[in-house]
Design an enzyme around this catalytic site. Sequence first.
Site, PDB file in Angstrom:
ATOM      1  N   GLN A 199      -4.803  -1.508   9.380  1.00  0.00           N
ATOM      2  CA  GLN A 199      -4.729  -2.843   8.780  1.00  0.00           C
ATOM      3  C   GLN A 199      -5.327  -3.893   9.711  1.00  0.00           C
ATOM      4  O   GLN A 199      -5.020  -3.941  10.902  1.00  0.00           O
ATOM      5  CB  GLN A 199      -3.248  -3.166   8.463  1.00  0.00           C
ATOM      6  CG  GLN A 199      -3.034  -4.440   7.681  1.00  0.00           C
ATOM      7  CD  GLN A 199      -3.599  -4.404   6.262  1.00  0.00           C
ATOM      8  OE1 GLN A 199      -3.722  -3.348   5.645  1.00  0.00           O
ATOM      9  NE2 GLN A 199      -3.968  -5.552   5.744  1.00  0.00           N
ATOM     10  N   LYS A 226       0.844  -1.200   0.000  1.00  0.00           N
ATOM     11  CA  LYS A 226       0.000   0.000   0.000  1.00  0.00           C
ATOM     12  C   LYS A 226       0.882   1.255   0.000  1.00  0.00           C
ATOM     13  O   LYS A 226       0.605   2.230  -0.711  1.00  0.00           O
ATOM     14  CB  LYS A 226      -0.940  -0.013   1.223  1.00  0.00           C
ATOM     15  CG  LYS A 226      -2.064  -1.037   1.070  1.00  0.00           C
ATOM     16  CD  LYS A 226      -2.881  -1.286   2.336  1.00  0.00           C
ATOM     17  CE  LYS A 226      -3.890  -2.414   2.065  1.00  0.00           C
ATOM     18  NZ  LYS A 226      -4.707  -2.788   3.221  1.00  0.00           N
ATOM     19  N   ASP A 245     -11.173   2.620   3.716  1.00  0.00           N
ATOM     20  CA  ASP A 245     -11.534   1.207   3.539  1.00  0.00           C
ATOM     21  C   ASP A 245     -13.042   1.045   3.356  1.00  0.00           C
ATOM     22  O   ASP A 245     -13.502  -0.033   2.983  1.00  0.00           O
ATOM     23  CB  ASP A 245     -11.141   0.401   4.786  1.00  0.00           C
ATOM     24  CG  ASP A 245      -9.761  -0.215   4.690  1.00  0.00           C
ATOM     25  OD1 ASP A 245      -9.417  -0.706   3.602  1.00  0.00           O
ATOM     26  OD2 ASP A 245      -9.050  -0.225   5.714  1.00  0.00           O
TER      27      ASP A 245
HETATM   28  N1  GUN Z   1      -6.926  -6.871   5.909  1.00  0.00           N
HETATM   29  C1  GUN Z   1      -7.226  -7.624   4.818  1.00  0.00           C
HETATM   30  N2  GUN Z   1      -7.788  -6.865   3.855  1.00  0.00           N
HETATM   31  C2  GUN Z   1      -7.846  -5.611   4.348  1.00  0.00           C
HETATM   32  C3  GUN Z   1      -8.306  -4.374   3.818  1.00  0.00           C
HETATM   33  O1  GUN Z   1      -8.815  -4.289   2.691  1.00  0.00           O
HETATM   34  N3  GUN Z   1      -8.176  -3.307   4.629  1.00  0.00           N
HETATM   35  C4  GUN Z   1      -7.657  -3.384   5.881  1.00  0.00           C
HETATM   36  N4  GUN Z   1      -7.591  -2.274   6.606  1.00  0.00           N
HETATM   37  N5  GUN Z   1      -7.216  -4.514   6.399  1.00  0.00           N
HETATM   38  C5  GUN Z   1      -7.300  -5.616   5.636  1.00  0.00           C
END
Ligand code: GUN
Length: 284
Positions: free
Chosen positions: A96, A52, A119
């Site tokens: 996350q 990311k 998100d």
């Molecule tokens: N863990 C697995 N997929 C995601 C996601 O799309 N966003 C976040 N914040 N954590 C994750």
Amino acid sequence: MYTLIDGKQVSQAVKDRVKDETAQIKENGGEITLAVIIVGDDPASRVYVNNKKKACEYVGFKSVEYALSADTTQEELIDLIKELNARDDINGILCQLPLPKHIDKWAVIAAIDVKKDVDAFSAYNVGKIMIGDYDFLPCTPAGVMEMLSYYNIEVQGKKCLMIGRSNIVGKPMAMLLMHKNGTVTIAHSYTKNLSELSKEADIVVVAVKIPKFLTADMVKDGAVVIDVGIHRMENGKLCGDVDFENVKDKCSFITPVPGGVGPMTIATLMQNTLKAYKIQHQLD
Ligand code: GUN
């Protein structure tokens, strides 16, 4: 003959779109910043967070990482989020998942300012998706919709089967397909006679976290198959929730793993972060 849906190519197109708009914002003196919080040392989360951050760099965003130890308390984490909510220079906040067990993820998600919830996990943003009036799209389902659109795959009037009902993928995916006028069925671990449903489906999206779960006998000829799963097999290779080698020849379109849905989720996160900036600066 099937067409392989190339997630790298589609995600590149999305990121390049974001990059161009970001360059314009920068020309006008703006800066877009994503705060990324990671708690503990889950190796998979570390890889996701690094990817990311790399994508942020590519599109021209600033990313700020907050790596907290696994014994961080919920209160400490929420205090950090409140601080980031209050800062005008932070446009998006991503915490996350998964979080350590002693932290209530819903309390943490609820603490994020809905205008910075890139998100789209908060009850508010999920509700907006439900009514079809959304600012932020859930990253993985939005990535799937981008792929369908890129390959001109019509959803309207199609029988769509979503296998899996998670909050991150299954539920919002079903909503987005429905907004495009698909006839959507959601199947899950209690669904009886899944094969009967899947053999009827024009578009099948699989997110069950079980390697090679969708087999060739479950798929109708000419189906579009989208694989959201990713697993490391004993031989070290990656595979998805679809038995790709055997399913592919029955499909009109299919996503590979790796190189399918995976790269899309980060591209749509970039899209959401840009959107957050624009909302916060009344540019949208
Ligand atoms: N863990 C697995 N997929 C995601 C996601 O799309 N966003 C976040 N914040 N954590 C994750």
